[in-house]
Design a protein around this motif. Sequence first.
Motif, PDB file in Angstrom:
ATOM      1  N   CYS A  15       1.456  13.689  -1.624  1.00  0.00           N
ATOM      2  CA  CYS A  15       0.517  12.679  -1.040  1.00  0.00           C
ATOM      3  C   CYS A  15      -0.535  12.406  -2.244  1.00  0.00           C
ATOM      4  O   CYS A  15      -0.101  12.759  -3.291  1.00  0.00           O
ATOM      5  N   GLU A  16      -1.465  11.618  -2.148  1.00  0.00           N
ATOM      6  CA  GLU A  16      -2.417  11.172  -3.197  1.00  0.00           C
ATOM      7  C   GLU A  16      -3.503  12.021  -2.938  1.00  0.00           C
ATOM      8  O   GLU A  16      -4.243  12.164  -1.704  1.00  0.00           O
ATOM      9  N   LYS A  18      -7.944  12.660  -4.427  1.00  0.00           N
ATOM     10  CA  LYS A  18      -8.879  11.846  -5.008  1.00  0.00           C
ATOM     11  C   LYS A  18      -9.150  12.758  -6.184  1.00  0.00           C
ATOM     12  O   LYS A  18      -9.522  14.006  -5.869  1.00  0.00           O
ATOM     13  N   TRP A  33      -6.974   7.771  -7.630  1.00  0.00           N
ATOM     14  CA  TRP A  33      -5.943   8.545  -6.712  1.00  0.00           C
ATOM     15  C   TRP A  33      -4.643   8.963  -7.735  1.00  0.00           C
ATOM     16  O   TRP A  33      -4.091   8.278  -8.324  1.00  0.00           O
ATOM     17  N   ARG A  50      -4.708  11.279   1.136  1.00  0.00           N
ATOM     18  CA  ARG A  50      -4.165  10.157   1.799  1.00  0.00           C
ATOM     19  C   ARG A  50      -2.736   9.898   1.449  1.00  0.00           C
ATOM     20  O   ARG A  50      -2.113  10.574   0.624  1.00  0.00           O
ATOM     21  N   LYS A  52       0.523   8.241   0.293  1.00  0.00           N
ATOM     22  CA  LYS A  52       0.829   7.351  -1.071  1.00  0.00           C
ATOM     23  C   LYS A  52       1.295   6.025  -0.640  1.00  0.00           C
ATOM     24  O   LYS A  52       1.566   5.280  -1.521  1.00  0.00           O
ATOM     25  N   CYS A  54       0.921   4.276   2.616  1.00  0.00           N
ATOM     26  CA  CYS A  54       0.054   3.460   3.463  1.00  0.00           C
ATOM     27  C   CYS A  54      -1.224   3.474   3.183  1.00  0.00           C
ATOM     28  O   CYS A  54      -2.053   2.959   3.914  1.00  0.00           O
ATOM     29  N   HIS A  55      -1.697   4.659   2.425  1.00  0.00           N
ATOM     30  CA  HIS A  55      -3.048   5.057   2.124  1.00  0.00           C
ATOM     31  C   HIS A  55      -3.814   5.499   3.490  1.00  0.00           C
ATOM     32  O   HIS A  55      -5.198   5.215   3.489  1.00  0.00           O
ATOM     33  N   LEU A 100       0.407  -1.620   5.005  1.00  0.00           N
ATOM     34  CA  LEU A 100      -0.785  -0.415   5.072  1.00  0.00           C
ATOM     35  C   LEU A 100      -1.728  -0.165   6.157  1.00  0.00           C
ATOM     36  O   LEU A 100      -1.467  -0.832   7.099  1.00  0.00           O
ATOM     37  N   PRO A 104      -7.704   2.433   5.985  1.00  0.00           N
ATOM     38  CA  PRO A 104      -7.334   2.982   4.621  1.00  0.00           C
ATOM     39  C   PRO A 104      -8.337   3.845   4.159  1.00  0.00           C
ATOM     40  O   PRO A 104      -9.521   3.788   4.188  1.00  0.00           O
ATOM     41  N   GLN A 106     -10.647   5.325   1.433  1.00  0.00           N
ATOM     42  CA  GLN A 106     -11.024   4.707   0.151  1.00  0.00           C
ATOM     43  C   GLN A 106     -11.321   5.637  -0.984  1.00  0.00           C
ATOM     44  O   GLN A 106     -12.073   6.490  -1.211  1.00  0.00           O
TER      45      GLN A 106
END
Length: 106
Positions: A15-16, A18, A33, A50, A52, A54-55, A100, A104, A106
């Motif tokens: 995943c991403e 922050k 990210w 979030r 990676k 589709c955010h 996406l 999403p 942010q």
Amino acid sequence: MATKVEAKTEKLYECEVKRRRVRASGTGYEPFWKIKNVDEALGDGDTEFRCKDCHGALKVHKRHIANGPASHAAHKLKSDAEHCAGILVRAAEESRPARLSSTPVQ
């Protein structure tokens, strides 16, 4: 005759998260990210996740027992999971175009 299609269990292992870094000007910090393994992100104490691809927002599941499933994440919203490029939830929906997230992170 149409047959019922079973939903696959969604498990994302990357995943991403922050993070913050020093700005190029050297004054203050800026968010960015970074892609990480879910297990590594939980070990580092990251709190914002979030998808990676589709955010979209993710729900993180930590491994609790030794022989249980590995730490992983899943989409919070069903609509994100259905349209995510990284995961296809139902075999019948494979022709659905990827997009996406409608909301999403942010």
